[in-house]
Scaffold this motif. Structure first.
Motif, PDB file in Angstrom:
ATOM      1  N   ILE A 161      -2.603   3.586  -2.767  1.00 43.23           N
ATOM      2  CA  ILE A 161      -2.612   3.377  -1.312  1.00 43.23           C
ATOM      3  C   ILE A 161      -1.707   4.387  -0.619  1.00 43.23           C
ATOM      4  O   ILE A 161      -2.084   4.987   0.386  1.00 43.23           O
ATOM      5  CB  ILE A 161      -2.188   1.929  -0.968  1.00 43.23           C
ATOM      6  N   SER A 162      -0.516   4.602  -1.177  1.00 44.26           N
ATOM      7  CA  SER A 162       0.415   5.530  -0.516  1.00 44.26           C
ATOM      8  C   SER A 162      -0.036   6.982  -0.660  1.00 44.26           C
ATOM      9  O   SER A 162       0.218   7.798   0.228  1.00 44.26           O
ATOM     10  CB  SER A 162       1.832   5.349  -1.051  1.00 44.26           C
ATOM     11  N   ALA A 163      -0.722   7.320  -1.758  1.00 46.54           N
ATOM     12  CA  ALA A 163      -1.143   8.703  -1.968  1.00 46.54           C
ATOM     13  C   ALA A 163      -2.416   9.058  -1.207  1.00 46.54           C
ATOM     14  O   ALA A 163      -2.567  10.190  -0.749  1.00 46.54           O
ATOM     15  CB  ALA A 163      -1.345   8.962  -3.460  1.00 46.54           C
ATOM     16  N   PHE A 164      -3.322   8.097  -1.060  1.00 47.97           N
ATOM     17  CA  PHE A 164      -4.645   8.429  -0.526  1.00 47.97           C
ATOM     18  C   PHE A 164      -4.959   7.815   0.841  1.00 47.97           C
ATOM     19  O   PHE A 164      -6.077   7.959   1.328  1.00 47.97           O
ATOM     20  CB  PHE A 164      -5.722   8.020  -1.538  1.00 47.97           C
ATOM     21  N   THR A 165      -3.997   7.130   1.429  1.00 45.92           N
ATOM     22  CA  THR A 165      -4.214   6.567   2.768  1.00 45.92           C
ATOM     23  C   THR A 165      -3.017   6.911   3.654  1.00 45.92           C
ATOM     24  O   THR A 165      -2.030   7.467   3.185  1.00 45.92           O
ATOM     25  CB  THR A 165      -4.379   5.030   2.723  1.00 45.92           C
ATOM     26  N   ASP A 166      -3.139   6.550   4.911  1.00 45.20           N
ATOM     27  CA  ASP A 166      -2.053   6.799   5.859  1.00 45.20           C
ATOM     28  C   ASP A 166      -1.238   5.540   6.132  1.00 45.20           C
ATOM     29  O   ASP A 166      -0.517   5.478   7.128  1.00 45.20           O
ATOM     30  CB  ASP A 166      -2.617   7.328   7.184  1.00 45.20           C
ATOM     31  N   PHE A 167      -1.334   4.532   5.255  1.00 47.67           N
ATOM     32  CA  PHE A 167      -0.554   3.312   5.450  1.00 47.67           C
ATOM     33  C   PHE A 167       0.938   3.633   5.399  1.00 47.67           C
ATOM     34  O   PHE A 167       1.389   4.447   4.595  1.00 47.67           O
ATOM     35  CB  PHE A 167      -0.870   2.258   4.376  1.00 47.67           C
ATOM     36  N   SER A 168       1.694   2.938   6.220  1.00 42.95           N
ATOM     37  CA  SER A 168       3.139   3.079   6.237  1.00 42.95           C
ATOM     38  C   SER A 168       3.723   2.573   4.918  1.00 42.95           C
ATOM     39  O   SER A 168       3.227   1.589   4.353  1.00 42.95           O
ATOM     40  CB  SER A 168       3.717   2.273   7.405  1.00 42.95           C
ATOM     41  N   PRO A 169       4.802   3.198   4.418  1.00 47.29           N
ATOM     42  CA  PRO A 169       5.456   2.677   3.214  1.00 47.29           C
ATOM     43  C   PRO A 169       5.919   1.229   3.380  1.00 47.29           C
ATOM     44  O   PRO A 169       5.949   0.477   2.413  1.00 47.29           O
ATOM     45  CB  PRO A 169       6.661   3.609   3.027  1.00 47.29           C
ATOM     46  N   VAL A 170       6.250   0.848   4.605  1.00 49.77           N
ATOM     47  CA  VAL A 170       6.661  -0.534   4.862  1.00 49.77           C
ATOM     48  C   VAL A 170       5.522  -1.490   4.535  1.00 49.77           C
ATOM     49  O   VAL A 170       5.717  -2.520   3.884  1.00 49.77           O
ATOM     50  CB  VAL A 170       7.124  -0.698   6.330  1.00 49.77           C
ATOM     51  N   VAL A 171       4.313  -1.131   4.951  1.00 48.44           N
ATOM     52  CA  VAL A 171       3.138  -1.974   4.676  1.00 48.44           C
ATOM     53  C   VAL A 171       2.903  -2.062   3.172  1.00 48.44           C
ATOM     54  O   VAL A 171       2.610  -3.134   2.642  1.00 48.44           O
ATOM     55  CB  VAL A 171       1.886  -1.421   5.400  1.00 48.44           C
ATOM     56  N   VAL A 172       3.067  -0.947   2.477  1.00 54.48           N
ATOM     57  CA  VAL A 172       2.854  -0.931   1.024  1.00 54.48           C
ATOM     58  C   VAL A 172       3.884  -1.818   0.321  1.00 54.48           C
ATOM     59  O   VAL A 172       3.536  -2.617  -0.548  1.00 54.48           O
ATOM     60  CB  VAL A 172       2.915   0.519   0.475  1.00 54.48           C
ATOM     61  N   VAL A 173       5.149  -1.707   0.710  1.00 52.15           N
ATOM     62  CA  VAL A 173       6.203  -2.512   0.079  1.00 52.15           C
ATOM     63  C   VAL A 173       6.006  -3.994   0.382  1.00 52.15           C
ATOM     64  O   VAL A 173       6.080  -4.839  -0.521  1.00 52.15           O
ATOM     65  CB  VAL A 173       7.604  -2.027   0.520  1.00 52.15           C
ATOM     66  N   ILE A 174       5.735  -4.321   1.637  1.00 53.16           N
ATOM     67  CA  ILE A 174       5.513  -5.735   1.999  1.00 53.16           C
ATOM     68  C   ILE A 174       4.264  -6.268   1.307  1.00 53.16           C
ATOM     69  O   ILE A 174       4.266  -7.391   0.796  1.00 53.16           O
ATOM     70  CB  ILE A 174       5.437  -5.898   3.530  1.00 53.16           C
ATOM     71  N   GLY A 175       3.211  -5.445   1.252  1.00 57.07           N
ATOM     72  CA  GLY A 175       1.995  -5.859   0.539  1.00 57.07           C
ATOM     73  C   GLY A 175       2.273  -6.120  -0.932  1.00 57.07           C
ATOM     74  O   GLY A 175       1.779  -7.091  -1.514  1.00 57.07           O
ATOM     75  N   GLY A 176       3.076  -5.245  -1.553  1.00 56.24           N
ATOM     76  CA  GLY A 176       3.453  -5.448  -2.958  1.00 56.24           C
ATOM     77  C   GLY A 176       4.231  -6.735  -3.154  1.00 56.24           C
ATOM     78  O   GLY A 176       4.008  -7.472  -4.111  1.00 56.24           O
ATOM     79  N   ALA A 177       5.143  -7.014  -2.219  1.00 56.62           N
ATOM     80  CA  ALA A 177       5.935  -8.252  -2.303  1.00 56.62           C
ATOM     81  C   ALA A 177       5.036  -9.470  -2.179  1.00 56.62           C
ATOM     82  O   ALA A 177       5.156 -10.424  -2.958  1.00 56.62           O
ATOM     83  CB  ALA A 177       7.008  -8.275  -1.226  1.00 56.62           C
ATOM     84  N   LEU A 178       4.136  -9.441  -1.215  1.00 56.99           N
ATOM     85  CA  LEU A 178       3.221 -10.582  -1.020  1.00 56.99           C
ATOM     86  C   LEU A 178       2.313 -10.762  -2.235  1.00 56.99           C
ATOM     87  O   LEU A 178       2.087 -11.885  -2.690  1.00 56.99           O
ATOM     88  CB  LEU A 178       2.401 -10.391   0.250  1.00 56.99           C
ATOM     89  N   LEU A 179       1.800  -9.636  -2.748  1.00 55.02           N
ATOM     90  CA  LEU A 179       0.944  -9.715  -3.931  1.00 55.02           C
ATOM     91  C   LEU A 179       1.729 -10.240  -5.132  1.00 55.02           C
ATOM     92  O   LEU A 179       1.244 -11.082  -5.892  1.00 55.02           O
ATOM     93  CB  LEU A 179       0.374  -8.322  -4.231  1.00 55.02           C
ATOM     94  N   GLY A 180       2.959  -9.761  -5.284  1.00 58.95           N
ATOM     95  CA  GLY A 180       3.806 -10.226  -6.384  1.00 58.95           C
ATOM     96  C   GLY A 180       4.115 -11.708  -6.308  1.00 58.95           C
ATOM     97  O   GLY A 180       4.271 -12.379  -7.326  1.00 58.95           O
ATOM     98  N   MET A 181       4.208 -12.256  -5.078  1.00 55.60           N
ATOM     99  CA  MET A 181       4.451 -13.699  -4.913  1.00 55.60           C
ATOM    100  C   MET A 181       3.169 -14.503  -5.084  1.00 55.60           C
ATOM    101  O   MET A 181       3.179 -15.587  -5.663  1.00 55.60           O
ATOM    102  CB  MET A 181       5.048 -13.985  -3.531  1.00 55.60           C
ATOM    103  N   ALA A 182       2.049 -13.965  -4.596  1.00 53.79           N
ATOM    104  CA  ALA A 182       0.803 -14.730  -4.578  1.00 53.79           C
ATOM    105  C   ALA A 182       0.144 -14.833  -5.959  1.00 53.79           C
ATOM    106  O   ALA A 182      -0.331 -15.913  -6.332  1.00 53.79           O
ATOM    107  CB  ALA A 182      -0.175 -14.105  -3.587  1.00 53.79           C
ATOM    108  N   LEU A 183       0.116 -13.751  -6.693  1.00 55.71           N
ATOM    109  CA  LEU A 183      -0.624 -13.750  -7.972  1.00 55.71           C
ATOM    110  C   LEU A 183      -0.076 -14.760  -8.977  1.00 55.71           C
ATOM    111  O   LEU A 183      -0.860 -15.489  -9.586  1.00 55.71           O
ATOM    112  CB  LEU A 183      -0.677 -12.350  -8.557  1.00 55.71           C
TER     113      LEU A 183
END
Length: 193
Positions: A161-183
């Motif tokens: 996501i960070s290499a191939f999109t323009d998403f903010s690093p904040v979105v990537v980190v928060i998304g990772g945290a949410l995914l890490g909690m949800a899975l």
């Protein structure tokens, strides 16, 4: 038993130690926040014992998500954890002070020498060294944080996501945290149901 004067002297010594430690880190920090992780690891975890490796990575992750420079945010978190608000301020000032002095000196001379081939080669070499430090940081963080297939998947998804999109690093980190909690919750619900 320490009297009030001794306690104040001891607190002052601890604050001076914070300042000197982060000033030493600030002098050695070329290439920004990611390049300073090995230096922080050596000084804060290995030498001083002010944080564990996991705590340092947590400070780093939070520093990435909060507004401001990641190196400054990390120094502030560590200083605050050590000595409250005064510690946060002193650690931050310690980290930034060498950079301010160095940048002021360089700015005074750089315009006169910037076109010299030797200066351009020096900057190119510094960029290469910084890239190597960042790769070293990634390898160390991978070894420390990627403990199972779930973590590896989250890391690979975040990298893509960070290499191939323009998403903010904040979105990537928060998304990772949410995914890490949800899975794990989803996995537990499937196993329990």
């Amino acid at each position: 038993m320490m009297n009030n004067g001794d306690r104040r002297c001891y607190r002052l010594k601890e604050l001076i130690d914070l300042f000197v430690t982060f000033a030493r880190i600030g002098v050695c920090t070329f290439g920004g926040g990611l390049a300073m992780l090995p230096i922080l690891q050596a000084e804060i975890v290995d030498k001083k014992g002010w944080a564990t490796e996991g705590e340092l990575l947590n400070y780093y992750a939070i520093g990435q998500c909060t507004p401001g420079v990641i190196a400054v945010n990390t120094a502030t978190f560590i200083g605050y954890n050590r000595k409250g608000i005064p510690g946060g301020v002193i650690a931050t000032v310690g980290l930034v002070f060498p950079s301010l002095v160095i940048i002021s000196v360089i700015a005074g001379f750089l315009t006169a020498f910037a076109d010299m081939a030797v200066i351009q080669h020096a900057f190119a070499a510094v960029r290469v060294a910084v890239a190597a430090l960042v790769v070293n940081t990634v390898i160390k963080m991978w070894k420390t944080t990627v403990k199972d297939k779930l973590c590896a998947c989250i890391a690979i998804i975040a990298l893509c996501i960070s290499a191939f999109t323009d998403f903010s690093p904040v979105v990537v980190v928060i998304g990772g945290a949410l995914l890490g909690m949800a899975l794990p919750l989803i996995k537990a619900a499937k196993g329990g149901g």
